[in-house]
Design an enzyme around this catalytic site. Structure first.
Site, PDB file in Angstrom:
ATOM      1  N   ASP A  19       0.737  -1.444   0.014  1.00 51.48           N
ATOM      2  CA  ASP A  19       0.009   0.085  -0.100  1.00 51.48           C
ATOM      3  C   ASP A  19       0.788   1.512   0.079  1.00 51.48           C
ATOM      4  O   ASP A  19       0.615   2.128  -0.964  1.00 51.48           O
ATOM      5  CB  ASP A  19      -0.641   0.160   1.219  1.00 51.48           C
ATOM      6  CG  ASP A  19      -1.790  -1.220   1.296  1.00 51.48           C
ATOM      7  OD1 ASP A  19      -1.584  -2.254   0.631  1.00 51.48           O
ATOM      8  OD2 ASP A  19      -2.510  -1.288   2.466  1.00 51.48           O
TER       9      ASP A  19
ATOM     10  N   GLU B  70       1.630  -8.993  11.782  1.00 51.32           N
ATOM     11  CA  GLU B  70       1.557  -8.601  10.613  1.00 51.32           C
ATOM     12  C   GLU B  70       3.022  -8.184   9.826  1.00 51.32           C
ATOM     13  O   GLU B  70       3.287  -8.690   8.830  1.00 51.32           O
ATOM     14  CB  GLU B  70       0.423  -7.294  10.412  1.00 51.32           C
ATOM     15  CG  GLU B  70       0.278  -7.074   9.086  1.00 51.32           C
ATOM     16  CD  GLU B  70      -0.698  -6.032   9.088  1.00 51.32           C
ATOM     17  OE1 GLU B  70      -1.145  -5.367  10.177  1.00 51.32           O
ATOM     18  OE2 GLU B  70      -1.181  -5.237   8.050  1.00 51.32           O
TER      19      GLU B  70
HETATM   20  C1  9WN Z   1      -5.737  -2.833   2.303  1.00 46.86           C
HETATM   21  C2  9WN Z   1      -4.893  -7.768   4.422  1.00 46.86           C
HETATM   22  C3  9WN Z   1      -4.109  -6.676   3.544  1.00 46.86           C
HETATM   23  C4  9WN Z   1      -3.281  -7.090   2.913  1.00 46.86           C
HETATM   24  C5  9WN Z   1      -2.464  -5.936   2.126  1.00 46.86           C
HETATM   25  C6  9WN Z   1      -1.897  -4.971   3.201  1.00 46.86           C
HETATM   26  C7  9WN Z   1      -3.170  -4.452   3.880  1.00 46.86           C
HETATM   27  C8  9WN Z   1      -5.275  -3.107   3.318  1.00 46.86           C
HETATM   28  C9  9WN Z   1      -5.267  -2.296   4.367  1.00 46.86           C
HETATM   29  O1  9WN Z   1      -3.943  -5.497   4.542  1.00 46.86           O
HETATM   30  O2  9WN Z   1      -3.922  -3.798   3.107  1.00 46.86           O
HETATM   31  O3  9WN Z   1      -5.928  -3.981   1.286  1.00 46.86           O
HETATM   32  O4  9WN Z   1      -6.444  -1.647   5.041  1.00 46.86           O
HETATM   33  O5  9WN Z   1      -4.231  -1.648   4.851  1.00 46.86           O
HETATM   34  O6  9WN Z   1      -1.043  -3.871   2.871  1.00 46.86           O
HETATM   35  O7  9WN Z   1      -1.071  -6.426   1.618  1.00 46.86           O
HETATM   36  O8  9WN Z   1      -3.570  -8.003   1.732  1.00 46.86           O
HETATM   37  O9  9WN Z   1      -3.966  -8.492   5.286  1.00 46.86           O
END
Ligand code: 9WN
Length: 670
Positions: free
Chosen positions: A389, A624
């Site tokens: 992101d 995470e």
């Molecule tokens: C937006 C779920 C996801 C991962 C992504 C990570 C984070 C989400 C957020 O979480 O993104 O998709 O709300 O920040 O960056 O890689 O798939 O774990």
């Protein structure tokens, strides 16, 4: 007769309960962990002692009814042995020995009794308080050795006297501590170490890396953590599917599901298939696979389906709510392993047969709708679509977006409620994210119209490398189910060719992402530039320079300063070890990198990464992401893909250990 067993249970001052989360470091807990790890690897090794490590806050009532309330709490066969402080080592050994009726072990208690104080040291002498089983201590010690700094080591895990000295000088038991006269620093902060030891300052690429160094993995601890990882996956299930994390991401995410399925293949292949099936149930009619499949029964998430307005595309399957962007297609790569891992080969083939057309449709989608000029490279339309992101790569393309959006306040609220301050993108970024989503639904998810005017269009090196690998793995799946594998190989070759031509940066000896709107390379020193190594898509003459650059940049490879490989070069001024995709260690990226290094004849470096990841999870649980410098877990706890990839790494570690044992037995026979 069954041989006796002694169960040690350590409750560390860590974990979560309802809305509470412990973030403060507890030095007595770290020390207790170090002491126990060392005993498990030495005195208790092979004697029927098991060690379970649990976060106290998630389990506070369990030790409480046995009289333990102050972490670290150590139970020996269910009885509190110590709490609030690190245990008395000789006393613990003697107690365990008495349970086991083991006179030899009782005699070993003497090896761990107090050492005398060091002789009076000059004010210039450097003293390190630490222990061999503490990863940061090892890093500090190796760092001092590499820089020819003479020091005296005081091992606090074996010496009560050393502990007293440490407490006297620093007021705490946190290790490692480096002391010179009455100055001291705690932790492995190499800038501070250099200052105290009068070394010239560095933030130089780490050429002193020691490829022989690997964190210690204790088989029993690994086995316990494997069970914890399985439990995390099971507990993260909701309505039969595994959420990315229970609170922060309470739905099914796209690439997360790929990693999660890989983890399940090691112990519950049926569930692995259920995960993938459930994700692909949300596949749109054009083959597009959304990045979130919303479960209407799960807790609220922002932005939810009403913000995405995916129905405006007219291509969403009935009865499913989804987002309107995708994510890196890791699925073929993760699930091809079913051919090796599922003990029921017919079942594996049946599943691959069922899923192959859907995987193919997904890959076709990318080439049909996201490669408008037929270059062989896929364009992402949102930073979330890349999965990374807020990577520094996206700062420049996002700087073009100045509009604000109505949802930044709600999104900020979600981050404030669920994430720690400073770990998530700021409001200015969120406004840009939401502007991009609005632009997608205003065009009714008509990709052709979007790609003719959307302000964020990037050919991401990570995404394309993952697709290149996935095409090769889809070729294997095709062959296994009797389909034609040739088109997949051809496509992998096409992506590789395009990556090696358009995304190669000859000045940096590595790959860049590409800003399609500005028509130029996006050069930032991120780890993603090195993921083509994993894909097996580098030209033959490029892989050696890429490996070489990775070794000499500040990515800490096999370096004692870091717990694993950070996502951003640590010598960059805006590197931030706690800020999401701008510095922290991520399991998935390190997993890719280790595979890439192994593929390119760097087994020691690959081992270092994999052992480092195992140790991170054994020690701190499944976060995470992690701070590269301190190893502390950040973001969501009990994060599914970390647990899943841990299971994959643990299984590989076990296999390679078994084969080494086998080889050494054969050597012996020969
Ligand atoms: C937006 C779920 C996801 C991962 C992504 C990570 C984070 C989400 C957020 O979480 O993104 O998709 O709300 O920040 O960056 O890689 O798939 O774990």
């Amino acid at each position: 007769m069954k041989s006796p067993t002694v169960h040690l249970t350590l409750y560390r001052h860590a974990g979560t309960f309802l809305f509470l989360k412990i973030r403060k470091r507890c030095e007595a807990c770290d020390l207790t962990y170090v002491v126990l790890s060392r005993l498990m690897a030495e005195a208790f090794q092979g004697r029927g002692v098991t060690l379970t490590i649990k976060p106290w806050l998630n389990n506070w009532w369990k030790p409480l009814w046995r009289g333990g309330w102050h972490a670290p709490i150590l139970l020996v066969n269910g009885t509190v042995f110590s709490q609030g402080v690190a245990p008395d080592v000789p006393g613990l050994i003697r107690l365990v020995a008495s349970h086991l009726n083991d006179a030899d072990l009782t005699a070993r208690a003497g090896d761990y009794s107090s050492q005398p104080r060091p002789l009076a040291l000059s004010a210039e002498a450097i003293v390190v308080y630490g222990s061999p089983a503490c990863p940061h201590c090892t890093r500090l010690i190796l760092y001092l050795e590499a820089n020819d700094v003479a020091f005296v080591l005081r091992d606090v895990s074996s010496s009560a006297m050393a502990r007293e000295e440490l407490k006297d000088s620093t007021g705490s038991l946190q290790i490692p501590v480096l002391r010179k006269g009455d100055q001291w620093i705690s932790g492995m902060d190499r800038h501070a170490v250099r200052e105290l030891a009068n070394l010239e300052s560095d933030c130089e690429p780490s050429t002193a890396a020691d490829s022989e160094y690997r964190p210690l993995i204790v088989a029993d601890q690994l086995a316990t953590t494997v069970e914890q990882a399985k439990r995390v996956l099971r507990e993260n299930q909701f309505d039969g599917q595994t959420r990315a994390s229970r609170r922060l991401y309470p739905h099914q995410w796209n690439w997360d599901t790929g990693f999660i399925a890989r983890g399940y293949l090691h112990f519950d292949a049926e569930q692995a298939y259920r995960e993938i099936r459930s994700l692909f149930r949300a596949q749109w009619s054009d083959g597009f696979l959304p990045h979130i499949v919303f479960n209407p029964n799960a807790q609220d998430h922002f932005p939810g389906p009403e913000y995405w307005q995916a129905d405006r595309s007219g291509r969403v399957p009935a009865d499913v709510s989804t987002s309107g962007i995708s994510q890196p297609p890791v699925h073929a790569t993760m699930i091809v392993a079913a051919l090796d891992l599922d003990p029921d080969k017919d079942r594996a083939l049946r599943f691959l047969n069922e899923i192959y057309p859907k995987l193919k449709a997904l890959h076709d989608f990318f080439f049909t709708h996201r490669d408008p000029r037929g270059e062989g490279l896929v364009t992402a339309v949102h930073p979330w679509e890349t999965g990374i992101d807020n990577a520094p790569l996206w700062d420049e393309p996002l700087s073009r977006i100045t509009s604000t959006s109505s949802w930044s306040r709600d999104m900020q609220r979600r981050y404030d409620e669920l994430a720690q301050h400073g770990e998530r993108p700021p409001r200015t970024y969120i406004a840009k994210y939401s502007f991009l989503v609005e632009n997608l639904f205003r065009h009714d998810y008509d990709w052709q119209a979007i790609l003719s005017r959307h302000p964020f269009q990037v050919q991401d090196i990570l995404f394309n490398a993952i697709l290149c690998r996935a095409e090769r793995d889809l070729a294997t799946i095709a062959a296994a189910v009797g389909a034609d594998s040739a088109p997949h190989i051809e496509r992998a070759v096409r992506i590789a060719r395009a990556m090696n031509a358009k995304l190669w940066n000859p000045d940096a000896d590595t790959y860049d992402s590409y800003d399609v709107v500005a028509d130029r390379h996006l050069r930032r020193e991120t780890i993603f530039s090195y993921i083509p190594l994993y894909a097996g898509c580098c030209d033959a003459d490029k892989s050696a320079p890429v490996v070489n650059r990775l070794r000499v940049r500040c990515f800490c490879l096999a370096d004692h300063n870091c717990v694993a490989v950070p996502s951003y070069d640590m010598c960059q001024a805006d590197f931030d070890g706690e800020f999401y995709w701008r510095g922290p260690v991520w399991f998935n990226i390190n997993w890719f990198l280790a595979k890439g290094l192994r593929r390119h004849d760097q087994p020691e470096l690959a081992d270092w990464i994999e052992h480092s990841l195992l140790q991170l999870a054994i020690r701190d649980g499944f976060y995470e992401y992690y701070s590269p410098e301190t190893g502390s877990g950040l973001g969501a706890s009990d994060f599914s893909w970390t647990a899943a990839l841990f299971l994959d790494l643990a299984a590989n570690w076990q296999t390679s250990r078994d084969s080494n044992d086998h080889e050494s037995k054969e050597d012996h026979i020969a």
